[in-house]
Design a protein around this motif. Structure first.
Motif, PDB file in Angstrom:
ATOM      1  N   ILE A 112       8.029   0.076   6.343  1.00 11.04           N
ATOM      2  CA  ILE A 112       6.615   0.429   6.206  1.00 11.04           C
ATOM      3  C   ILE A 112       6.449   1.919   6.468  1.00 11.04           C
ATOM      4  O   ILE A 112       6.880   2.424   7.516  1.00 11.04           O
ATOM      5  N   GLN A 113       5.850   2.621   5.522  1.00 15.38           N
ATOM      6  CA  GLN A 113       5.579   4.046   5.686  1.00 15.38           C
ATOM      7  C   GLN A 113       4.237   4.238   6.387  1.00 15.38           C
ATOM      8  O   GLN A 113       3.213   3.730   5.943  1.00 15.38           O
ATOM      9  N   LEU A 114       4.272   4.983   7.504  1.00 17.99           N
ATOM     10  CA  LEU A 114       3.060   5.251   8.269  1.00 17.99           C
ATOM     11  C   LEU A 114       2.774   6.749   8.331  1.00 17.99           C
ATOM     12  O   LEU A 114       3.692   7.577   8.251  1.00 17.99           O
ATOM     13  N   LEU A 115       1.505   7.077   8.500  1.00 13.04           N
ATOM     14  CA  LEU A 115       1.057   8.414   8.872  1.00 13.04           C
ATOM     15  C   LEU A 115       0.143   8.256  10.078  1.00 13.04           C
ATOM     16  O   LEU A 115      -0.700   7.353  10.098  1.00 13.04           O
ATOM     17  N   GLY A 144      -5.403   9.710  16.868  1.00  8.53           N
ATOM     18  CA  GLY A 144      -5.172   8.289  17.058  1.00  8.53           C
ATOM     19  C   GLY A 144      -5.317   7.447  15.809  1.00  8.53           C
ATOM     20  O   GLY A 144      -5.224   6.222  15.859  1.00  8.53           O
ATOM     21  N   THR A 145      -5.544   8.094  14.660  1.00  9.51           N
ATOM     22  CA  THR A 145      -5.643   7.357  13.397  1.00  9.51           C
ATOM     23  C   THR A 145      -4.248   7.056  12.863  1.00  9.51           C
ATOM     24  O   THR A 145      -3.415   7.964  12.739  1.00  9.51           O
ATOM     25  N   VAL A 146      -3.983   5.804  12.560  1.00 11.06           N
ATOM     26  CA  VAL A 146      -2.700   5.386  11.987  1.00 11.06           C
ATOM     27  C   VAL A 146      -2.981   4.673  10.674  1.00 11.06           C
ATOM     28  O   VAL A 146      -3.787   3.741  10.625  1.00 11.06           O
ATOM     29  N   VAL A 147      -2.319   5.119   9.610  1.00 11.70           N
ATOM     30  CA  VAL A 147      -2.528   4.565   8.277  1.00 11.70           C
ATOM     31  C   VAL A 147      -1.202   4.095   7.707  1.00 11.70           C
ATOM     32  O   VAL A 147      -0.192   4.804   7.778  1.00 11.70           O
ATOM     33  N   VAL A 205      -6.299   4.066   0.703  1.00  3.14           N
ATOM     34  CA  VAL A 205      -4.923   3.846   0.245  1.00  3.14           C
ATOM     35  C   VAL A 205      -4.921   2.696  -0.744  1.00  3.14           C
ATOM     36  O   VAL A 205      -5.101   1.538  -0.361  1.00  3.14           O
ATOM     37  N   ARG A 206      -4.732   3.002  -1.999  1.00  4.27           N
ATOM     38  CA  ARG A 206      -4.752   1.975  -3.048  1.00  4.27           C
ATOM     39  C   ARG A 206      -3.536   2.136  -3.957  1.00  4.27           C
ATOM     40  O   ARG A 206      -3.614   2.744  -5.025  1.00  4.27           O
ATOM     41  N   PRO A 207      -2.380   1.625  -3.531  1.00  3.18           N
ATOM     42  CA  PRO A 207      -1.171   1.751  -4.348  1.00  3.18           C
ATOM     43  C   PRO A 207      -1.370   1.163  -5.743  1.00  3.18           C
ATOM     44  O   PRO A 207      -2.039   0.144  -5.919  1.00  3.18           O
ATOM     45  N   ARG A 208      -0.778   1.831  -6.720  1.00  2.00           N
ATOM     46  CA  ARG A 208      -0.924   1.406  -8.112  1.00  2.00           C
ATOM     47  C   ARG A 208       0.432   1.418  -8.797  1.00  2.00           C
ATOM     48  O   ARG A 208       1.163   2.401  -8.730  1.00  2.00           O
TER      49      ARG A 208
END
Length: 457
Positions: free
Chosen positions: A217-220, A225-228, A333-336
């Motif tokens: 899983i790729q995170l930023l 404190g924001t984690v996406v 975040v909307r992967p296509r």
């Protein structure tokens, strides 16, 4: 038109090859001046040519140049850099180097040193993630050092099991044990290898899943404190625990399970106060999964995530390092579509993937719609024996997986590479793409091993 000030004036890239060039390109787009350090054998590299300034570093053999903090820090201070981007490999997950950067007034583009130290210790990372509620493989939560501890752990875990270096990474420092007779000899050899490669002989034991998928899983995560989560990648096609083919989304992974992986990865990152770009890695069975490790850096396979999300991960790394918020929210975040990456290495698959050095007499990467090639190589460049064998990454995008595979097959067939003494993994990758198990998305980490066994029969 609104002009946004770049997060830094000058960034020093403490790496080489395609990742150094990758960082330089994003710096150029952001209006950031780039400085590249280089060893003697890399004096004519593509990254050196592309950077605004370059500094030769040493001392000693070329392969140690990028591991010598005093020269890198001196180059950064002399050229007026405010930040150091370590890329991947070398010093990218070295908490001591990150601390040295901080003490010299430089921003290290990566996780905080104390967090990196915790997650870089694979045994400690297992314990931290278990405490955070992530499922982990049966194994030891502390390193083992005595024969009594090793035998006791093996009886509890069962065979096959895998012995891993606590300080390991990048597929190194791992040995599979299939029987009790192999246990102590493998323990001793793995301990010795860990001491030699990582200067840390500590090892731990885990249950080894024979037929599992490797999904990450790729995170930023920013300083606020924001984690996406940017979605998952399947990295199951491997040799010697090192990846050859990566893709997103992971084929055959139920959406609900993919969502679970993302949720626990985000929870794990929050539990340790993670910041920057990072990857949580898992083994995935039919209905269960288990945490493996965290990579506290940009990954080699990051382009497939960029292709489906449109997010420049290096840009986000630089923004986070400067204390800026993430430029995207989870809802945005909307992967296509589907993206696949193949690593072209200067290796001979017929000789156990032995690295090949030599001069490239022809190097013509593929092109065409939705094909990206990240490479530092060119015709006339000499592949040195001192470094990792990666020559290029071919990345494609398509609306669905079948079209993505077809596009990758075309791109690999179009890629012209030859050289004196140089063989590559290109043809092997074509065979992987044609494999019916891979085509069905049913492949696991044993794909190449199984294929070799069937060929031998």
């Amino acid at each position: 038109m609104t002009t946004v000030a770049p997060p830094f004036d000058t960034v020093l890239v403490a790496n080489r090859g395609e990742i150094a060039l990758r960082v330089v390109r994003t710096c150029r787009e952001m209006g950031i001046r780039s400085v590249v350090v280089y060893s003697t054998v890399d004096s004519d590299s593509a990254a050196v040519r592309a950077a605004d300034e370059s500094v030769r570093i040493g001392p000693g053999p070329a392969k140690y140049s990028y591991l010598y903090p005093p020269a890198i820090i001196e180059a950064a201070l002399r050229t007026g850099a405010q930040a150091v981007h370590p890329g991947y490999g070398f010093l990218s997950e070295d908490p001591d180097f990150a601390e040295i950067c901080t003490r010299n007034g430089l921003v290290f583009v990566g996780a905080r040193p104390e967090v990196m130290a915790q997650l870089g210790d694979k045994a400690l990372a297992r314990r931290l993630m278990a405490d955070a509620g992530l499922p982990v493989l049966p194994g030891t939560l502390e390193p083992v050092s005595t024969p009594a501890d090793v035998f006791a752990a093996a009886r509890r875990i069962g065979f096959p099991l895998i012995i891993k270096a606590a300080a390991g990474g990048g597929g190194r420092g791992m040995s599979v044990v299939r029987s009790q007779d192999e246990l102590m000899p493998t323990f001793r050899s793995t301990t010795a290898a860990a001491r030699s490669v990582f200067s840390d002989e500590r090892v731990y034991l885990e249950r080894f899943w024979e037929r599992a998928k490797h999904v990450e899983i790729q995170l930023l995560a920013d300083e606020r404190g924001t984690v996406v989560s940017l979605g998952e990648r399947d990295c199951s096609v491997q040799r010697r625990h090192q990846k050859l083919v990566e893709e997103t989304p992971a084929p055959g992974l139920p959406p609900a399970l993919a969502g679970q992986l993302a949720d626990v990865a985000v929870a794990g990152a929050r539990a340790v106060g993670y910041t920057g770009a990072g990857t949580f890695e898992f083994l995935v069975g039919e209905e269960e999964f288990a945490f493996i490790e965290v990579n506290s850096r940009i990954q080699v396979e990051h382009p497939v995530t960029e292709m489906v999300t449109g997010v420049d991960l290096v840009r986000e790394q630089l923004r986070i390092a400067a204390g800026m918020p993430l430029s995207i929210t989870q809802e945005e975040v909307r992967p296509r579509g589907v993206s696949v990456e193949c690593r072209i290495n200067a290796e001979d698959p017929s000789r156990g993937f032995m690295p090949c050095a030599g001069e490239l007499t022809e190097f013509v990467p593929p092109g065409g719609p939705f094909v990206r090639v990240d490479t530092h190589a060119f015709t006339g460049w000499r592949v040195p024996p001192d470094y990792d064998s990666l020559l290029a990454k071919v990345i494609v995008w398509a609306p669905d997986r079948d079209q993505a595979i077809a596009r990758m097959e075309r791109a690999l067939a179009e890629f012209r590479i030859s050289g004196r003494g140089v063989r590559t993994t290109r043809d092997l990758l074509g065979a992987v793409l044609a494999d019916p198990v891979f085509r069905a998305g049913a492949h696991t980490t044993s794909l190449l091993e199984t294929a070799r066994e069937e060929t031998a029969c």
